[in-house]
Design an enzyme around this catalytic site. Sequence first.
Site, PDB file in Angstrom:
ATOM      1  CB  VAL A 119       2.045 -10.936   3.117  1.00 30.92           C
ATOM      2  CG1 VAL A 119       1.190 -12.978   2.337  1.00 30.92           C
ATOM      3  CG2 VAL A 119       2.127 -10.068   2.062  1.00 30.92           C
ATOM      4  CG  HIS A 120      -2.556  -7.750   4.771  1.00 31.83           C
ATOM      5  ND1 HIS A 120      -1.621  -8.039   5.522  1.00 31.83           N
ATOM      6  CD2 HIS A 120      -2.583  -6.484   4.907  1.00 31.83           C
ATOM      7  CE1 HIS A 120      -1.110  -6.936   5.854  1.00 31.83           C
ATOM      8  NE2 HIS A 120      -2.250  -5.342   5.533  1.00 31.83           N
TER       9      HIS A 120
END
Length: 161
Positions: A119-120
Amino acid sequence: MTEQLWAPWRLEYVKRADEQPGCIFCLAAEAADEDGLVVHRGRRAFALLNKFPYSSGHLMIAPFRHVADYADLDDDEVVEVHRLAVSGMGAISTAFAAQGYNLGWNLGRIAGAGVLDHVHMHVVPRWAGDTNFMPVLADVKVMPEHVDETRAKLAAAWPHG
Ligand SMILES: [Zn+2]
């Protein structure tokens, strides 16, 4: 009416992301800053440049931990990701005088995520008239030269403390 940034190399990237071996975030975290396009390293998260940016200076902030689900981030990671986004905007403002930002999470392929399992957060600088900021003919082959220079500028402009 909000105009969309036109970034054809993004489409190619999203299409090919599944074919890349390894996780680009974990690989970047393990690499030298120059190789991984890492702009800044925090304790639990780090900032890196997107090789396939929506606009020049497009940063991504990711936890060091390989976590796919936003809901699985712990409080310290959530706070640090957002603190790094603030610092990143400071660096971009200093280095490139951005006039605004889009911050966001693309969660799931349908939402435009190129990488699904780490996730980013995206920090996308905006300038007036930037729908035409990138040359129409820009493609992935010429982008790395731009991002090397951009990485060095942002690392130098990163706010201290
Ligand atoms: Zn990863």
